[in-house]
Design a protein around this motif. Structure first.
Motif, PDB file in Angstrom:
ATOM      1  N   ALA A  14      -2.671   1.957  -9.050  1.00 44.65           N
ATOM      2  CA  ALA A  14      -2.211   3.293  -8.665  1.00 44.65           C
ATOM      3  C   ALA A  14      -2.140   4.250  -9.844  1.00 44.65           C
ATOM      4  O   ALA A  14      -1.705   5.392  -9.678  1.00 44.65           O
ATOM      5  CB  ALA A  14      -0.846   3.188  -8.002  1.00 44.65           C
ATOM      6  N   MET A  18       1.922   1.726  -3.521  1.00 50.38           N
ATOM      7  CA  MET A  18       0.874   2.297  -4.355  1.00 50.38           C
ATOM      8  C   MET A  18       0.685   3.787  -4.066  1.00 50.38           C
ATOM      9  O   MET A  18       0.448   4.588  -4.982  1.00 50.38           O
ATOM     10  CB  MET A  18      -0.424   1.521  -4.157  1.00 50.38           C
ATOM     11  N   ASP A  19       0.778   4.168  -2.785  1.00 46.34           N
ATOM     12  CA  ASP A  19       0.672   5.585  -2.440  1.00 46.34           C
ATOM     13  C   ASP A  19       1.806   6.391  -3.078  1.00 46.34           C
ATOM     14  O   ASP A  19       1.603   7.507  -3.583  1.00 46.34           O
ATOM     15  CB  ASP A  19       0.701   5.766  -0.921  1.00 46.34           C
ATOM     16  N   HIS A  32       0.828  -1.199   0.000  1.00 46.41           N
ATOM     17  CA  HIS A  32       0.000   0.000   0.000  1.00 46.41           C
ATOM     18  C   HIS A  32       0.871   1.262   0.000  1.00 46.41           C
ATOM     19  O   HIS A  32       0.524   2.254  -0.651  1.00 46.41           O
ATOM     20  CB  HIS A  32      -0.950  -0.017   1.198  1.00 46.41           C
ATOM     21  N   GLY A  80       1.099   6.828  -6.671  1.00 48.32           N
ATOM     22  CA  GLY A  80       0.041   7.801  -6.871  1.00 48.32           C
ATOM     23  C   GLY A  80       0.542   9.231  -6.797  1.00 48.32           C
ATOM     24  O   GLY A  80       0.035  10.118  -7.501  1.00 48.32           O
TER      25      GLY A  80
END
Length: 430
Positions: free
Chosen positions: A75, A46-47, A43, A50
């Protein structure tokens, strides 16, 4: 090109220094470092994506590439822009000096992945549709077991080896598939469009037989087994079985017939230790199993199911007729590529016999024709020459700050060759 790099240190067992890799690769941005990317930090990964929104992403991680690409796509980074390199297996487990030779090799592999991706172009593909018809030629019950496993998802056609006694003991019974005695003598075509030549000499035609069993007790030499196979070495041709089967007409003595069966895939199963075969390489969708253990049957069943459906197949070879030495002035010339191809995928163009034609559906990308062609009129599309050159240049170029050392370039196939290198690396053999 704008690259972002993510490094996974595999629970801090890999000495990946973000600053050193940035300098080695000439990156504008410092690589993002993770300790356990696929386990605890997916996660955060993915952040980070992003926020960065990279045009190109290079990930050094031992996780399955599909997992990394799926997370990147979620993402907002297209999966086609993601390159994944397993440095743990390729470098650090294969070299005893992780901060020295392994680190330099890691920089080379990361750089090669980047340069090859930059030089790549959309793959040349062709649509392939493989239906559910699967011909299973077997000399024992393993073929029946495979048909039972797949029967709800495919349409099996069973060819029982008429020379095998392994079906004799079990009484014949109706099966929900097309079944007959025979012997496969030739397999032509490609995935989704195989043409299988089957010869029949066994007098009992199971396609016509209704398994009434009237022929078994009237045979005074016991030549007809409970499995409804007439053993010609025990038959005295008295004709009693023909009379008993008269209304059905499923027995013909002698019998010598040949037919061609179309199928989307072909499976040949032989007993353990039976090395019989034609010695030719197998096409995609043409499976051969010589040790039908339950585990091997499970694996084979998965292979068959994976090839059912519609998908894109690489068009491996590009042909340039302008460079071809196949002939001139009305006379046929070179033609070395034709006998070199083990898949019968190359032939003379029937409309222009001085040139060749490539059957992309039958081609398996082995490269025999490319190696045989003296004028380079046949070239690979995967990888294309530009990508191969970019990768070689990146692998062989010096790494900033690293001592010069002799290098060896090894060419190998992506199947057995890749597996051999992985096994060597796992055993510490560089």
């Amino acid at each position: 090109m704008d690259w972002r790099v993510a490094l996974c240190a595999c629970n801090e067992t890999l000495p990946l220094a973000a600053g050193a890799i940035q300098r080695s690769l000439g990156l504008e941005h410092l690589p993002e470092r993770f300790a356990r990317l696929p386990r605890d930090e997916i996660h955060r990964f993915m952040d980070w994506l992003g926020r960065e929104r990279p045009a190109r992403l290079l990930v050094a991680c031992c996780a399955p590439p599909e997992l990394i690409r799926e997370a990147a796509a979620t993402a907002g980074v297209p999966s086609g822009s993601v390159e994944v390199v397993n440095l743990r297996e390729a470098c650090f487990r294969a070299h005893p000096d992780p901060a020295g030779a392994a680190a330099v090799k890691a920089a080379r592999l990361l750089r090669a992945a980047m340069r090859a991706a930059e030089a790549s172009a959309p793959a040349v593909t062709m649509p392939v549709k493989a239906g559910r018809t699967v011909l299973i030629a077997t000399d024992g019950p393993a073929g029946l077991a495979l048909a039972r496993r797949l029967g709800d998802l495919v349409r099996p056609i069973l060819i029982l080896d008429e020379g095998s006694s392994r079906f004799d003991a079990e009484p014949a019974r109706a099966l929900p598939w097309k079944v007959n005695w025979g012997r496969v003598t030739r397999v032509d075509g490609a995935l989704g469009a195989f043409r299988v030549t089957v010869e029949h000499q066994q007098p009992i035609d199971l396609r016509a037989c209704i398994a009434c069993m009237r022929c078994v007790p009237v045979c005074h030499t016991s030549a007809i087994s409970p499995g409804l196979r007439l053993q010609m070495d025990r038959c005295d041709r008295c004709g009693d079985c023909l009379e008993a089967c008269g209304a059905i007409g499923a027995i013909r003595i002698p019998r010598a017939e040949r037919e061609t069966i179309t199928a989307d895939q072909v499976v040949e199963i032989r007993g353990a230790g039976d090395g019989a075969g034609d010695g030719r390489p197998r096409r995609t969708g043409h499976h051969r199993l010589l040790d039908p253990t339950p585990a091997a049957l499970d694996a084979l069943g998965l292979q068959v199911l994976r090839l059912v459906g519609e998908f894109q197949k690489p068009a491996y070879v590009h042909y340039d007729p302008g460079r071809c030495a196949g002939g001139a002035a009305g006379r046929q010339g070179c033609g070395r590529c034709v006998p070199a191809c083990p898949y019968d995928a190359i032939a003379r163009n029937p409309r222009e016999p001085l040139r060749m034609t490539v059957d992309q559906a039958a081609c398996e990308g082995c490269g025999a024709c490319v190696a045989a062609c003296p004028t380079s009129s046949l070239t690979f599309t995967d990888p294309p020459p530009a990508v191969l050159q970019a990768r070689l240049d990146a692998l062989l170029a010096p790494v900033p700050g690293a001592p010069a050392s002799p290098l060896v370039v090894a060419y190998h196939c992506p199947e057995q060759g890749a597996a051999a290198f992985e096994e060597a690396g796992a055993g510490g053999r560089r």
